[in-house]
Design an enzyme around this catalytic site. Structure first.
Site, PDB file in Angstrom:
ATOM      1  N   THR A 161       4.150   4.027   9.768  1.00 47.85           N
ATOM      2  CA  THR A 161       3.877   4.640   8.472  1.00 47.85           C
ATOM      3  C   THR A 161       4.669   5.934   8.370  1.00 47.85           C
ATOM      4  OG1 THR A 161       2.284   5.843   7.103  1.00 47.85           O
ATOM      5  CG2 THR A 161       1.704   5.636   9.396  1.00 47.85           C
ATOM      6  N   ASP A 205       3.621   8.268   6.724  1.00 48.00           N
ATOM      7  CA  ASP A 205       2.601   9.321   6.599  1.00 48.00           C
ATOM      8  C   ASP A 205       2.200   9.925   7.949  1.00 48.00           C
ATOM      9  OD1 ASP A 205       2.663   8.690   3.955  1.00 48.00           O
ATOM     10  OD2 ASP A 205       0.606   7.953   3.819  1.00 48.00           O
ATOM     11  N   GLU A 217       1.001  14.168  -2.144  1.00 47.59           N
ATOM     12  CA  GLU A 217       0.465  13.401  -3.287  1.00 47.59           C
ATOM     13  C   GLU A 217      -1.059  13.226  -3.221  1.00 47.59           C
ATOM     14  OE1 GLU A 217       1.873   9.343  -3.075  1.00 47.59           O
ATOM     15  OE2 GLU A 217       1.218   9.172  -1.007  1.00 47.59           O
ATOM     16  N   HIS A 271       9.444   7.307  -3.645  1.00 48.63           N
ATOM     17  CA  HIS A 271       9.957   6.310  -2.692  1.00 48.63           C
ATOM     18  C   HIS A 271      11.312   6.654  -2.099  1.00 48.63           C
ATOM     19  CE1 HIS A 271       6.627   4.287  -4.626  1.00 48.63           C
ATOM     20  NE2 HIS A 271       6.569   3.528  -3.547  1.00 48.63           N
ATOM     21  N   ARG A 330      10.991   6.816   1.467  1.00 46.23           N
ATOM     22  CA  ARG A 330      10.804   5.594   2.256  1.00 46.23           C
ATOM     23  C   ARG A 330      12.073   4.760   2.339  1.00 46.23           C
ATOM     24  NH1 ARG A 330       5.410   3.234   0.294  1.00 46.23           N
ATOM     25  NH2 ARG A 330       6.673   1.405  -0.117  1.00 46.23           N
TER      26      ARG A 330
HETATM   27  O1  F6P Z   1       1.397   4.529   3.175  1.00 48.50           O
HETATM   28  C1  F6P Z   1       2.670   4.969   2.970  1.00 48.50           C
HETATM   29  C2  F6P Z   1       2.879   5.359   1.518  1.00 48.50           C
HETATM   30  O2  F6P Z   1       4.242   5.671   1.343  1.00 48.50           O
HETATM   31  C3  F6P Z   1       1.982   6.489   1.021  1.00 48.50           C
HETATM   32  O3  F6P Z   1       2.489   7.756   1.356  1.00 48.50           O
HETATM   33  C4  F6P Z   1       1.969   6.225  -0.469  1.00 48.50           C
HETATM   34  O4  F6P Z   1       0.783   6.710  -1.064  1.00 48.50           O
HETATM   35  C5  F6P Z   1       2.007   4.741  -0.548  1.00 48.50           C
HETATM   36  O5  F6P Z   1       2.590   4.270   0.639  1.00 48.50           O
HETATM   37  C6  F6P Z   1       2.786   4.237  -1.754  1.00 48.50           C
HETATM   38  O6  F6P Z   1       2.677   2.865  -1.803  1.00 48.50           O
HETATM   39  P1  F6P Z   1       3.466   1.905  -2.820  1.00 48.50           P
HETATM   40  O7  F6P Z   1       4.850   1.732  -2.267  1.00 48.50           O
HETATM   41  O8  F6P Z   1       2.708   0.637  -2.806  1.00 48.50           O
HETATM   42  O9  F6P Z   1       3.501   2.594  -4.144  1.00 48.50           O
END
Ligand code: F6P
Length: 345
Positions: free
Chosen positions: A128, A130, A225, A275, A278
């Site tokens: 994760t 996070d 967030e 995102h 990520r």
């Molecule tokens: O769990 C990781 C995460 O990136 C969190 O920080 C965030 O709240 C969530 O996933 C966002 O998820 P999605 O990609 O489904 O919007």
């Protein structure tokens, strides 16, 4: 001891940089041991639909620096409907998977825990951005997210300074302020707001006013967030819940920006990194951690140590029962926040 001839691997939950290095390491290590690897597409959804792809040397060649996951992912919860659970167990048999490596966060590993309790030969790999999974010092993806957020804060600094503005940067972190605090320290944020502590708006505005009083006519506020205003509920952008019951977060940055501007009278702008944190290529740290996790996960399978997940403790890769990773969330180390606070204002 079970002889493992064929091994399934899947990635579930939100994607994160470092998943492909794990998939590559799992495949390479398994091939060294003479084990065939089957990639399961799109997390638990792919296992329900028996959607798979063979993983061999060719399939994992060149994926080390790539973000995301070549297997795809989903937030499907196979324990939501009883018939899905049955189908999942049937497909594990039908696909002749002697063991399964589940790479995921609290939800994916929660399902892995239940499967292990039902006797499925499963090993977990925690992921994760996070960094809020227990029983491991770090998860891969976190370092990449922190680097992206730090670079963003650096960039916000120069435009904030030029326009004498307040910049609010909203970063990810559903339950924990790890990204906000790490990137905030690295980027020299003037205020960092985290889910672990309700936001005291007056305190934030006072810190900003103090900066102006000493001639600093710009400020950087980093907010996770999942942070909440004192007495307010989670700030969300959408009503729907995912299959594990999580709301889509996001929106605290804009609310905060508006309130800070109203109270201080200083022009404020808001950036939601979302995102971007990520996506893209994993850092060297995340590539190495992912590789070490992947290799060790296969070795746990070969040793017949099912129901375990790999974990980083200090600089060692160890194994712990999967449920230890998901039982309680690893919220921010408040000692780190104490250090961050010394640079507020
Ligand atoms: O769990 C990781 C995460 O990136 C969190 O920080 C965030 O709240 C969530 O996933 C966002 O998820 P999605 O990609 O489904 O919007």
């Amino acid at each position: 001891m079970t002889t493992v001839r064929q091994l399934g691997v899947l990635t579930g939950g939100g994607d994160c940089p470092g998943l492909n290095p794990v998939i590559r390491a799992v495949t390479r290590r398994a091939i060294l041991a003479g084990v065939t690897v089957v990639g399961i597409c799109n997390g638990w959804k792919g296992l329900l639909e028996a959607e798979t792809t063979p993983l061999d040397l060719q399939a994992v060649s060149g994926i080390l620096p790539k973000g995301g996951t070549i297997l795809g992912t989903s937030r499907t919860n196979p324990y939501k409907h009883p018939e899905d659970r049955v189908r999942l167990l049937e497909n594990i048999k039908r696909l002749q998977l002697d063991a399964l490596i589940a790479i995921g966060g609290e939800d994916t590993l929660g399902v892995a825990t239940k499967l292990a309790q039902e006797g499925v030969h499963v090993v977990g790999v925690p992921k994760t951005i996070d960094n809020d999974l227990s029983a491991t010092d770090f998860t891969f993806g976190f370092d990449t997210a922190v680097n992206i957020a730090t670079e963003a804060i650096d960039r916000l600094h120069t435009t904030a300074e030029s326009h004498h503005r307040i910049m609010v940067a909203e970063v990810m972190g559903r339950h924990a302020g790890w990204i906000a605090t790490a990137a905030g320290i690295a980027g020299g944020a003037d205020v960092i707001l985290i889910p672990e502590q309700p936001v005291d708006l007056e305190e934030v505005c006072d810190l900003i006013r103090q900066r102006y009083a000493r001639g600093k006519d710009f400020s950087i506020v980093v907010v996770a967030e999942g942070a909440q205003m004192k007495k307010d509920a989670e700030v969300t952008t959408a009503e729907e819940l995912d299959e594990f019951g999580h709301m889509r977060l996001g929106g605290i940055g804009h609310l905060l920006g508006k309130l800070i501007e109203q109270r201080t009278g200083y022009e404020t702008r808001v950036t939601v990194l979302g995102h971007l944190q990520r996506g893209g290529s994993p850092t060297a740290f995340d590539r190495i951690l992912g590789t070490r996790f992947g290799v060790r996960a296969v070795e746990l399978v070969l040793e017949g140590r099912f129901g375990q997940m790999v974990s980083l403790q200090g600089n060692h890769i160890v194994s712990v029962p999967i449920e230890q990773g998901t039982g309680t969330l690893k919220t921010l180390d408040m000692e780190l926040y104490r250090i961050a606070k010394m640079f507020f204002g």
